[in-house]
Structure formats: structure tokens, C-alpha cells
Design a protein around this motif. Structure first.
Motif, PDB file in Angstrom:
ATOM      1  N   GLY A  61      82.387  68.722  91.766  1.00  0.00           N
ATOM      2  CA  GLY A  61      82.898  70.045  92.110  1.00  0.00           C
ATOM      3  C   GLY A  61      83.209  70.823  90.845  1.00  0.00           C
ATOM      4  O   GLY A  61      82.939  70.367  89.738  1.00  0.00           O
ATOM      5  N   ARG A  62      83.767  71.990  91.035  1.00  0.00           N
ATOM      6  CA  ARG A  62      84.144  72.825  89.888  1.00  0.00           C
ATOM      7  C   ARG A  62      85.597  73.276  90.046  1.00  0.00           C
ATOM      8  O   ARG A  62      86.030  73.631  91.127  1.00  0.00           O
ATOM      9  CB  ARG A  62      83.255  74.055  89.803  1.00  0.00           C
ATOM     10  CG  ARG A  62      81.834  73.736  89.454  1.00  0.00           C
ATOM     11  CD  ARG A  62      81.180  74.934  88.778  1.00  0.00           C
ATOM     12  NE  ARG A  62      79.824  74.627  88.408  1.00  0.00           N
ATOM     13  CZ  ARG A  62      79.466  74.145  87.222  1.00  0.00           C
ATOM     14  NH1 ARG A  62      80.379  73.926  86.309  1.00  0.00           N
ATOM     15  NH2 ARG A  62      78.211  73.891  86.952  1.00  0.00           N
ATOM     16  N   ASN A  63      86.309  73.261  88.948  1.00  0.00           N
ATOM     17  CA  ASN A  63      87.654  73.811  88.922  1.00  0.00           C
ATOM     18  C   ASN A  63      87.496  75.334  88.970  1.00  0.00           C
ATOM     19  O   ASN A  63      86.883  75.919  88.084  1.00  0.00           O
ATOM     20  CB  ASN A  63      88.361  73.382  87.632  1.00  0.00           C
ATOM     21  CG  ASN A  63      89.766  73.917  87.532  1.00  0.00           C
ATOM     22  OD1 ASN A  63      90.088  74.966  88.087  1.00  0.00           O
ATOM     23  ND2 ASN A  63      90.608  73.197  86.809  1.00  0.00           N
ATOM     24  N   PRO A  64      88.011  75.995  90.017  1.00  0.00           N
ATOM     25  CA  PRO A  64      87.791  77.428  90.141  1.00  0.00           C
ATOM     26  C   PRO A  64      88.438  78.259  89.019  1.00  0.00           C
ATOM     27  O   PRO A  64      87.972  79.345  88.703  1.00  0.00           O
ATOM     28  CB  PRO A  64      88.395  77.781  91.496  1.00  0.00           C
ATOM     29  CG  PRO A  64      89.277  76.659  91.851  1.00  0.00           C
ATOM     30  CD  PRO A  64      88.787  75.459  91.115  1.00  0.00           C
ATOM     31  N   LYS A  65      89.466  77.720  88.411  1.00  0.00           N
ATOM     32  CA  LYS A  65      90.165  78.467  87.361  1.00  0.00           C
ATOM     33  C   LYS A  65      89.414  78.419  86.031  1.00  0.00           C
ATOM     34  O   LYS A  65      89.281  79.429  85.347  1.00  0.00           O
ATOM     35  CB  LYS A  65      91.580  77.907  87.201  1.00  0.00           C
ATOM     36  CG  LYS A  65      92.486  78.762  86.357  1.00  0.00           C
ATOM     37  CD  LYS A  65      93.905  78.261  86.446  1.00  0.00           C
ATOM     38  CE  LYS A  65      94.839  79.211  85.729  1.00  0.00           C
ATOM     39  NZ  LYS A  65      96.228  78.770  85.844  1.00  0.00           N
ATOM     40  N   THR A  66      88.921  77.219  85.676  1.00  0.00           N
ATOM     41  CA  THR A  66      88.284  77.050  84.368  1.00  0.00           C
ATOM     42  C   THR A  66      86.762  76.944  84.452  1.00  0.00           C
ATOM     43  O   THR A  66      86.086  77.085  83.437  1.00  0.00           O
ATOM     44  CB  THR A  66      88.815  75.786  83.673  1.00  0.00           C
ATOM     45  OG1 THR A  66      88.430  74.641  84.452  1.00  0.00           O
ATOM     46  CG2 THR A  66      90.317  75.837  83.517  1.00  0.00           C
ATOM     47  N   GLU A  68      85.273  74.229  84.912  1.00  0.00           N
ATOM     48  CA  GLU A  68      84.963  72.881  84.445  1.00  0.00           C
ATOM     49  C   GLU A  68      84.489  72.008  85.607  1.00  0.00           C
ATOM     50  O   GLU A  68      84.986  72.109  86.728  1.00  0.00           O
ATOM     51  CB  GLU A  68      86.231  72.277  83.829  1.00  0.00           C
ATOM     52  CG  GLU A  68      86.074  70.873  83.335  1.00  0.00           C
ATOM     53  CD  GLU A  68      87.400  70.304  82.834  1.00  0.00           C
ATOM     54  OE1 GLU A  68      87.430  69.110  82.542  1.00  0.00           O
ATOM     55  OE2 GLU A  68      88.390  71.065  82.761  1.00  0.00           O
ATOM     56  N   ARG A  69      83.513  71.146  85.331  1.00  0.00           N
ATOM     57  CA  ARG A  69      83.015  70.219  86.348  1.00  0.00           C
ATOM     58  C   ARG A  69      84.052  69.116  86.578  1.00  0.00           C
ATOM     59  O   ARG A  69      84.634  68.596  85.625  1.00  0.00           O
ATOM     60  CB  ARG A  69      81.695  69.613  85.922  1.00  0.00           C
ATOM     61  CG  ARG A  69      80.580  70.633  85.865  1.00  0.00           C
ATOM     62  CD  ARG A  69      79.336  70.050  85.245  1.00  0.00           C
ATOM     63  NE  ARG A  69      78.844  68.943  86.052  1.00  0.00           N
ATOM     64  CZ  ARG A  69      77.641  68.872  86.579  1.00  0.00           C
ATOM     65  NH1 ARG A  69      76.774  69.844  86.356  1.00  0.00           N
ATOM     66  NH2 ARG A  69      77.278  67.842  87.296  1.00  0.00           N
ATOM     67  N   VAL A  70      84.268  68.782  87.841  1.00  0.00           N
ATOM     68  CA  VAL A  70      85.265  67.797  88.211  1.00  0.00           C
ATOM     69  C   VAL A  70      84.640  66.830  89.208  1.00  0.00           C
ATOM     70  O   VAL A  70      83.909  67.245  90.117  1.00  0.00           O
ATOM     71  CB  VAL A  70      86.495  68.479  88.863  1.00  0.00           C
ATOM     72  CG1 VAL A  70      87.529  67.462  89.281  1.00  0.00           C
ATOM     73  CG2 VAL A  70      87.091  69.514  87.951  1.00  0.00           C
ATOM     74  N   THR A  71      84.923  65.548  89.066  1.00  0.00           N
ATOM     75  CA  THR A  71      84.443  64.559  90.014  1.00  0.00           C
ATOM     76  C   THR A  71      85.417  64.497  91.187  1.00  0.00           C
ATOM     77  O   THR A  71      86.613  64.259  91.005  1.00  0.00           O
ATOM     78  CB  THR A  71      84.342  63.174  89.361  1.00  0.00           C
ATOM     79  OG1 THR A  71      83.467  63.265  88.248  1.00  0.00           O
ATOM     80  CG2 THR A  71      83.809  62.148  90.340  1.00  0.00           C
ATOM     81  N   VAL A  72      84.896  64.732  92.387  1.00  0.00           N
ATOM     82  CA  VAL A  72      85.711  64.662  93.598  1.00  0.00           C
ATOM     83  C   VAL A  72      85.404  63.316  94.255  1.00  0.00           C
ATOM     84  O   VAL A  72      84.248  63.043  94.588  1.00  0.00           O
ATOM     85  CB  VAL A  72      85.388  65.824  94.564  1.00  0.00           C
ATOM     86  CG1 VAL A  72      86.225  65.718  95.823  1.00  0.00           C
ATOM     87  CG2 VAL A  72      85.602  67.163  93.874  1.00  0.00           C
TER      88      VAL A  72
END
Length: 106
Positions: A61-66, A68-72
């Protein structure tokens, strides 16, 4: 309708029961439903619907603020499927009333 509305409505329908007793009954029912789902079980209430767990695989996924790619991680989420009788009552109620549709009666 929230929990306190449900308790008040049931207490009005059954004046022989004290509000404490109705609160306890509603709490026990909700706890039993939550326990069954948390143990991986399925709940079916005829004429109303069923609750089960849906599996969501892991994803990126993506952090909507930054941005940055994030593993969910993978997870199970509760899912409700309305039964035929409930669907029919909702459709009939929506098309037959012109007043406030947010009011509910159990």
C-alpha cells in the motif's frame, strides 16, 4: 439504531424485564457473536443474514501523507451478507415510506 436504542426498545417490548437484565442479555449476545467470529466461526441468523470472515492477502500500500510504500499484512475481516427476507423488508420499507429512513424499529 445503536446499542442503547436496542436496549431501550427491548425493555419497552418486555416490561417484565429490568433494564439491567436487558443490557446483560444484549451484551451476552454480542459477546457470543464476537467470540464465534474471532475463533474463525460463521454465524447465520435465518431471515436476517450471515457473518463470516473474509481473508485479505498481504499487499503493498501507500502512506497517503508521504506517498511511501508500505507493506500491509494479511488479515481476516468480518463480512455481513444480508438474507433474502431482510433485503425484501428493506426494499419494501424504502419504497413505501417518504419520511425519515434513518429511524428503525426492531
Amino acid at each position: 439504531m445503536n446499542r442503547s436504542d436496542l436496549i431501550s426498545h427491548l425493555a419497552d417490548l418486555h416490561p417484565q424485564l429490568q433494564i439491567k437484565d436487558v443490557e446483560s442479555i444484549v451484551k451476552e449476545i454480542i459477546d457470543a457473536l464476537a467470540t464465534t467470529l474471532s475463533n474463525g466461526g460463521r454465524i447465520e441468523i435465518r431471515g436476517f443474514g450471515s457473518f463470516k470472515l473474509n481473508y485479505r492477502p498481504p499487499r503493498i500500500g501507500r502512506n497517503p501523507k508521504t506517498g511511501e510504500r508500505v507493506t500491509v499484512p494479511a488479515k481476516y475481516v468480518p463480512h455481513f451478507k444480508a438474507g433474502k427476507e431482510l433485503k425484501d423488508r428493506v426494499i419494501k420499507g424504502v419504497y413505501s415510506t417518504t419520511g425519515n429512513s434513518n429511524q428503525s424499529v426492531v
